[in-house]
Every structure is written in C-alpha cells, then in structure tokens.
Design a protein around this motif. Structure first.
Motif, PDB file in Angstrom:
ATOM      1  N   GLY A 246      -5.724  14.793 -11.464  1.00 42.86           N
ATOM      2  CA  GLY A 246      -7.141  14.967 -11.762  1.00 42.86           C
ATOM      3  C   GLY A 246      -7.882  13.651 -11.638  1.00 42.86           C
ATOM      4  O   GLY A 246      -7.420  12.721 -10.976  1.00 42.86           O
ATOM      5  N   GLU A 247      -9.032  13.559 -12.280  1.00 44.01           N
ATOM      6  CA  GLU A 247      -9.810  12.317 -12.230  1.00 44.01           C
ATOM      7  C   GLU A 247      -9.237  11.311 -13.215  1.00 44.01           C
ATOM      8  O   GLU A 247      -8.999  11.630 -14.379  1.00 44.01           O
ATOM      9  CB  GLU A 247     -11.277  12.590 -12.559  1.00 44.01           C
ATOM     10  N   VAL A 248      -9.009  10.102 -12.746  1.00 47.58           N
ATOM     11  CA  VAL A 248      -8.421   9.061 -13.577  1.00 47.58           C
ATOM     12  C   VAL A 248      -9.138   7.742 -13.316  1.00 47.58           C
ATOM     13  O   VAL A 248      -9.556   7.464 -12.193  1.00 47.58           O
ATOM     14  CB  VAL A 248      -6.900   8.930 -13.290  1.00 47.58           C
ATOM     15  N   GLU A 249      -9.298   6.946 -14.360  1.00 43.80           N
ATOM     16  CA  GLU A 249      -9.938   5.637 -14.213  1.00 43.80           C
ATOM     17  C   GLU A 249      -8.853   4.582 -14.028  1.00 43.80           C
ATOM     18  O   GLU A 249      -7.935   4.471 -14.842  1.00 43.80           O
ATOM     19  CB  GLU A 249     -10.793   5.312 -15.438  1.00 43.80           C
ATOM     20  N   LEU A 250      -8.967   3.828 -12.949  1.00 40.89           N
ATOM     21  CA  LEU A 250      -7.945   2.848 -12.589  1.00 40.89           C
ATOM     22  C   LEU A 250      -8.539   1.456 -12.457  1.00 40.89           C
ATOM     23  O   LEU A 250      -9.684   1.297 -12.037  1.00 40.89           O
ATOM     24  CB  LEU A 250      -7.294   3.231 -11.252  1.00 40.89           C
ATOM     25  N   GLU A 251      -7.733   0.455 -12.799  1.00 42.04           N
ATOM     26  CA  GLU A 251      -8.131  -0.929 -12.545  1.00 42.04           C
ATOM     27  C   GLU A 251      -8.082  -1.192 -11.042  1.00 42.04           C
ATOM     28  O   GLU A 251      -7.145  -0.783 -10.363  1.00 42.04           O
ATOM     29  CB  GLU A 251      -7.182  -1.899 -13.248  1.00 42.04           C
ATOM     30  N   ILE A 252      -9.103  -1.861 -10.535  1.00 44.22           N
ATOM     31  CA  ILE A 252      -9.085  -2.295  -9.136  1.00 44.22           C
ATOM     32  C   ILE A 252      -8.346  -3.631  -9.093  1.00 44.22           C
ATOM     33  O   ILE A 252      -8.680  -4.546  -9.855  1.00 44.22           O
ATOM     34  CB  ILE A 252     -10.513  -2.470  -8.591  1.00 44.22           C
ATOM     35  N   PRO A 253      -7.328  -3.768  -8.249  1.00 40.92           N
ATOM     36  CA  PRO A 253      -6.582  -5.033  -8.211  1.00 40.92           C
ATOM     37  C   PRO A 253      -7.485  -6.225  -7.917  1.00 40.92           C
ATOM     38  O   PRO A 253      -8.409  -6.137  -7.102  1.00 40.92           O
ATOM     39  CB  PRO A 253      -5.582  -4.815  -7.070  1.00 40.92           C
ATOM     40  N   ALA A 254      -7.201  -7.335  -8.589  1.00 42.37           N
ATOM     41  CA  ALA A 254      -7.962  -8.560  -8.328  1.00 42.37           C
ATOM     42  C   ALA A 254      -7.798  -8.979  -6.873  1.00 42.37           C
ATOM     43  O   ALA A 254      -8.747  -9.435  -6.229  1.00 42.37           O
ATOM     44  CB  ALA A 254      -7.493  -9.671  -9.262  1.00 42.37           C
ATOM     45  N   PHE A 255      -6.587  -8.808  -6.359  1.00 41.98           N
ATOM     46  CA  PHE A 255      -6.331  -9.149  -4.960  1.00 41.98           C
ATOM     47  C   PHE A 255      -6.640  -7.928  -4.090  1.00 41.98           C
ATOM     48  O   PHE A 255      -5.758  -7.203  -3.642  1.00 41.98           O
ATOM     49  CB  PHE A 255      -4.889  -9.631  -4.777  1.00 41.98           C
ATOM     50  N   SER A 256      -7.931  -7.715  -3.895  1.00 46.37           N
ATOM     51  CA  SER A 256      -8.437  -6.620  -3.065  1.00 46.37           C
ATOM     52  C   SER A 256      -9.711  -7.110  -2.391  1.00 46.37           C
ATOM     53  O   SER A 256     -10.216  -8.190  -2.695  1.00 46.37           O
ATOM     54  CB  SER A 256      -8.725  -5.381  -3.919  1.00 46.37           C
ATOM     55  N   ALA A 257     -10.228  -6.289  -1.466  1.00 38.55           N
ATOM     56  CA  ALA A 257     -11.411  -6.700  -0.698  1.00 38.55           C
ATOM     57  C   ALA A 257     -12.717  -6.226  -1.327  1.00 38.55           C
ATOM     58  O   ALA A 257     -13.776  -6.308  -0.699  1.00 38.55           O
ATOM     59  CB  ALA A 257     -11.298  -6.180   0.727  1.00 38.55           C
ATOM     60  N   VAL A 258     -12.662  -5.750  -2.562  1.00 39.30           N
ATOM     61  CA  VAL A 258     -13.872  -5.285  -3.245  1.00 39.30           C
ATOM     62  C   VAL A 258     -14.875  -6.432  -3.373  1.00 39.30           C
ATOM     63  O   VAL A 258     -14.506  -7.580  -3.636  1.00 39.30           O
ATOM     64  CB  VAL A 258     -13.512  -4.732  -4.645  1.00 39.30           C
TER      65      VAL A 258
ATOM     66  N   ALA B 124     -13.109  -9.965  -3.937  1.00 36.12           N
ATOM     67  CA  ALA B 124     -12.348 -10.106  -5.177  1.00 36.12           C
ATOM     68  C   ALA B 124     -11.177 -11.066  -5.016  1.00 36.12           C
ATOM     69  O   ALA B 124     -10.904 -11.886  -5.901  1.00 36.12           O
ATOM     70  CB  ALA B 124     -11.855  -8.736  -5.643  1.00 36.12           C
ATOM     71  N   TYR B 125     -10.474 -10.988  -3.872  1.00 42.18           N
ATOM     72  CA  TYR B 125      -9.302 -11.847  -3.695  1.00 42.18           C
ATOM     73  C   TYR B 125      -9.668 -13.332  -3.664  1.00 42.18           C
ATOM     74  O   TYR B 125      -8.857 -14.186  -4.039  1.00 42.18           O
ATOM     75  CB  TYR B 125      -8.503 -11.455  -2.453  1.00 42.18           C
TER      76      TYR B 125
ATOM     77  N   ILE C 240     -10.773 -14.085 -12.012  1.00 44.30           N
ATOM     78  CA  ILE C 240     -10.732 -12.692 -12.470  1.00 44.30           C
ATOM     79  C   ILE C 240      -9.287 -12.216 -12.590  1.00 44.30           C
ATOM     80  O   ILE C 240      -8.400 -12.697 -11.882  1.00 44.30           O
ATOM     81  CB  ILE C 240     -11.496 -11.742 -11.513  1.00 44.30           C
ATOM     82  N   GLU C 241      -9.050 -11.277 -13.517  1.00 43.55           N
ATOM     83  CA  GLU C 241      -7.734 -10.653 -13.656  1.00 43.55           C
ATOM     84  C   GLU C 241      -7.684  -9.312 -12.943  1.00 43.55           C
ATOM     85  O   GLU C 241      -6.616  -8.848 -12.542  1.00 43.55           O
ATOM     86  CB  GLU C 241      -7.393 -10.466 -15.139  1.00 43.55           C
ATOM     87  N   ASN C 242      -8.833  -8.654 -12.835  1.00 45.09           N
ATOM     88  CA  ASN C 242      -8.952  -7.441 -12.027  1.00 45.09           C
ATOM     89  C   ASN C 242     -10.382  -7.369 -11.503  1.00 45.09           C
ATOM     90  O   ASN C 242     -11.229  -8.180 -11.882  1.00 45.09           O
ATOM     91  CB  ASN C 242      -8.562  -6.184 -12.820  1.00 45.09           C
ATOM     92  N   ALA C 243     -10.634  -6.415 -10.627  1.00 40.79           N
ATOM     93  CA  ALA C 243     -11.953  -6.315  -9.994  1.00 40.79           C
ATOM     94  C   ALA C 243     -12.777  -5.174 -10.578  1.00 40.79           C
ATOM     95  O   ALA C 243     -13.628  -4.599  -9.903  1.00 40.79           O
ATOM     96  CB  ALA C 243     -11.786  -6.145  -8.491  1.00 40.79           C
ATOM     97  N   GLY C 244     -12.514  -4.854 -11.836  1.00 45.07           N
ATOM     98  CA  GLY C 244     -13.262  -3.789 -12.492  1.00 45.07           C
ATOM     99  C   GLY C 244     -12.499  -2.478 -12.496  1.00 45.07           C
ATOM    100  O   GLY C 244     -11.299  -2.431 -12.220  1.00 45.07           O
ATOM    101  N   MET C 245     -13.204  -1.408 -12.825  1.00 45.99           N
ATOM    102  CA  MET C 245     -12.595  -0.088 -12.916  1.00 45.99           C
ATOM    103  C   MET C 245     -13.223   0.845 -11.884  1.00 45.99           C
ATOM    104  O   MET C 245     -14.370   0.672 -11.488  1.00 45.99           O
ATOM    105  CB  MET C 245     -12.784   0.497 -14.320  1.00 45.99           C
ATOM    106  N   ARG C 246     -12.446   1.833 -11.457  1.00 49.39           N
ATOM    107  CA  ARG C 246     -12.947   2.827 -10.505  1.00 49.39           C
ATOM    108  C   ARG C 246     -12.336   4.183 -10.833  1.00 49.39           C
ATOM    109  O   ARG C 246     -11.128   4.289 -11.063  1.00 49.39           O
ATOM    110  CB  ARG C 246     -12.588   2.433  -9.076  1.00 49.39           C
ATOM    111  N   LYS C 247     -13.179   5.207 -10.840  1.00 50.33           N
ATOM    112  CA  LYS C 247     -12.671   6.560 -11.029  1.00 50.33           C
ATOM    113  C   LYS C 247     -12.164   7.097  -9.700  1.00 50.33           C
ATOM    114  O   LYS C 247     -12.842   7.007  -8.682  1.00 50.33           O
ATOM    115  CB  LYS C 247     -13.769   7.467 -11.585  1.00 50.33           C
ATOM    116  N   SER C 248     -10.956   7.624  -9.719  1.00 51.53           N
ATOM    117  CA  SER C 248     -10.345   8.192  -8.520  1.00 51.53           C
ATOM    118  C   SER C 248      -9.780   9.560  -8.852  1.00 51.53           C
ATOM    119  O   SER C 248      -9.504   9.867 -10.014  1.00 51.53           O
ATOM    120  CB  SER C 248      -9.223   7.283  -8.000  1.00 51.53           C
TER     121      SER C 248
END
Length: 301
Positions: free
Chosen positions: A108-120, A127-128, A136-144
């Motif tokens: 279902g819908e889940v809120e996940l941390e966006i990895p700090a080492f990502s292109a967000v 972010a990277y 930063i430790e992460n790049a925020g949260m995203r619902k997926s």
C-alpha cells in the motif's frame, strides 16, 4: 532510427556510461533513458532513440518490478553496500515469520526516507552533493506505493525480496525501512530491475549484443513506438497537415479518420502514417489537443 530499446544495464557501470556507449555504437544518434539505475543495480533500462526521446516521460510513469537482495545487521549512509557504515545491530536474528509480517504490512502507500546519496534536488543542489559534505543524513520523506512485495529467500543475514512499486520508489529505502522495523538494520547489496512497464528483463539486450546486431545490419533490437505506447491513431486530412505540424489543434471535421474506441492519448498522423503530433482527448469541436509536435518525415507508425 526512431523507437525504443530494451537495454540490459550491467552491474558496476552507470546508466549514463551505458547510454554514451550505445550512442557511439549507433553512429552518434540521440539517445535518452527513462529512469536511472544505480551502479550497484542491473537489469531493464528502457532507452529512447531520436524522436522517441520526446516520449520518455510516458515510459518513466510506468510501474516497476524488482528482485532485491539485502544484508541484515548494519546500515550505511547510502542504504546500500557502496556506502559507509553508520550503524550496526545488536546481533539479534529475526525469524522468517517476523520478516514476513513486516513485509505484508508494507503493501500500500508507505512513507519512505529518500537516501541522502540520491539525485533529488534540495534548494538547487543534488542531495548527493550535500551528503558528501556531511550536510544531510537523508533527503527528506516521500510517499510511495508498494503494490506487491514477497519474501523470496531468507538465511540470516541475507534475504531476497521481489516487489512491484510505483515510479520514483527507492528500493534501498524499502530495505532500510524493513531493517529499522526489525530493529536489526538492513542494507541493499544487489538489485535487479525485472520490469519497467512494457520492458522485461527476459528480452533485454546488453550494449555489446546491440552493437553486434547493428554491425550485422540486424535492427531487431529497435522496438516501434506504437508497440510500446498502445495509443489510438487518428488521421488528418491532407490539407490540414501543416496546421498540426505548426502546433494547431484542429476541428473534428478536419480529420480523415477517428476510430470508435479511443485511448486517452493518441498519435495524430497523416495518411501515410507519418506522426505529426501526440495529443490528448478533449471535449467539443476540437477532439484532440496537441501535446507535442513532430516534424520528422521518418517518424512513422
């Protein structure tokens, strides 16, 4: 050449380097891909050639299927084994039943941390770039949305899961969440993209395989646009072709052919099958509104 390629990205190389190599092999034609795979990952990487690059967004929107491996007991800053160690578990070994219960609850819908080492993008910075500076430790949260997730194999500390997710979902974030919910931490150590919409790993070709086919004048690697995007085709009367090419959405009476069962998106063509535009259905006197115009006579369906 205009169309799509089902490219198999091999582990240990970047998506960008694969695309560069493919472009050179195919004589420098315009090549674009639809959704980056990290160097640690392998599998399906849909590729667009020439005019088809303008249709990339419609492939990116498709759901994805993966087979992912993880190691329990530690966590890295990138959520995969290419990163630096940031935490270790207490040595507790979770049961298969515990893992199964947690996995079932993630559908279902889940809120996940966006990895700090990502292109967000964060305030104009990737972010990277910020992560490398320790900002930063992460790049925020995203619902997926996780449509399906199954435990394929488990023998501590290793586990394998299969999953189907919506676009933009970081699988390493799912593994990170599983590790946190277990209280043991977890880190992704392998990832295979099995499917991206139309494209499946069973028919994917490596850069080397495509190069060999191309040198032998075998172009079976090229997938026609309308085989992937199963949209209706509408045909414009000859005297209104230039109007469409100039971006004008024309009236219903100016079409030569409109099928009964229409898809939401359509290919607008001339009587010879040359694609003039892609358009979305509309109400009223103008039945289709142009989204993107094409002026290449070789783009046919």
């Amino acid at each position: 050449m205009i169309g799509f390629i089902n490219l198999y990205k091999e582990k240990g190389v970047t998506s960008f380097s694969n695309i560069n190599r493919l472009s050179k092999i195919l004589g420098g034609c315009k090549v674009g891909h639809t959704g980056t795979l990290d160097p640690i990952a392998e599998g399906v990487l849909p590729v667009c050639l020439n005019e088809a690059t303008k249709l990339a967004s419609y492939l990116i929107a498709e759901d994805k299927e993966y087979l992912a491996g993880a190691v329990l007991g530690f966590k890295t800053d990138s959520y995969d084994t290419t990163g630096s160690l940031v935490a270790e578990g207490d040595g507790r070994i979770p049961s298969e039943e515990e893992i199964q219960k947690i996995i079932n609850n993630l559908v279902g819908e889940v809120e996940l941390e966006i990895p700090a080492f990502s292109a967000v993008n964060i305030k104009g910075k990737r972010a990277y770039e910020l992560a490398r500076k320790g900002l930063i430790e992460n790049a925020g949260m995203r619902k997926s949305i996780i449509y399906d997730i199954k435990l394929v194999e488990y023998s501590y500390p290793n586990l394998t899961i299969s999953l189907k997710v919506e676009k933009g979902t970081y699988v390493r974030s799912i593994i990170n969440k599983i590790g946190e919910m277990l209280g043991t931490f977890g880190t992704m150590n392998k990832l295979l993209r099995v499917r991206s919409g139309f494209f499946h790993v069973d028919t994917a070709l490596t850069v080397e395989e495509i190069g060999l086919m191309y040198r032998n004048r075998n172009y079976d690697f090229l997938i026609p646009v309308n085989r992937v995007l199963n949209w209706s085709r509408v045909i414009v009367k000859d005297q209104f072709v230039d109007m469409v090419r100039n971006g004008i959405s024309i009236k219903r009476v100016n079409y030569k052919y409109i099928p009964d069962n229409l898809t939401e998106m359509v290919f607008v063509t001339d009587s010879k099958g040359v694609v003039l535009s892609i358009a979305e259905r509309s109400e009223g006197e103008i039945p289709f509104k142009n989204i993107r115009v094409f002026k290449n006579e070789n783009f046919k369906i």
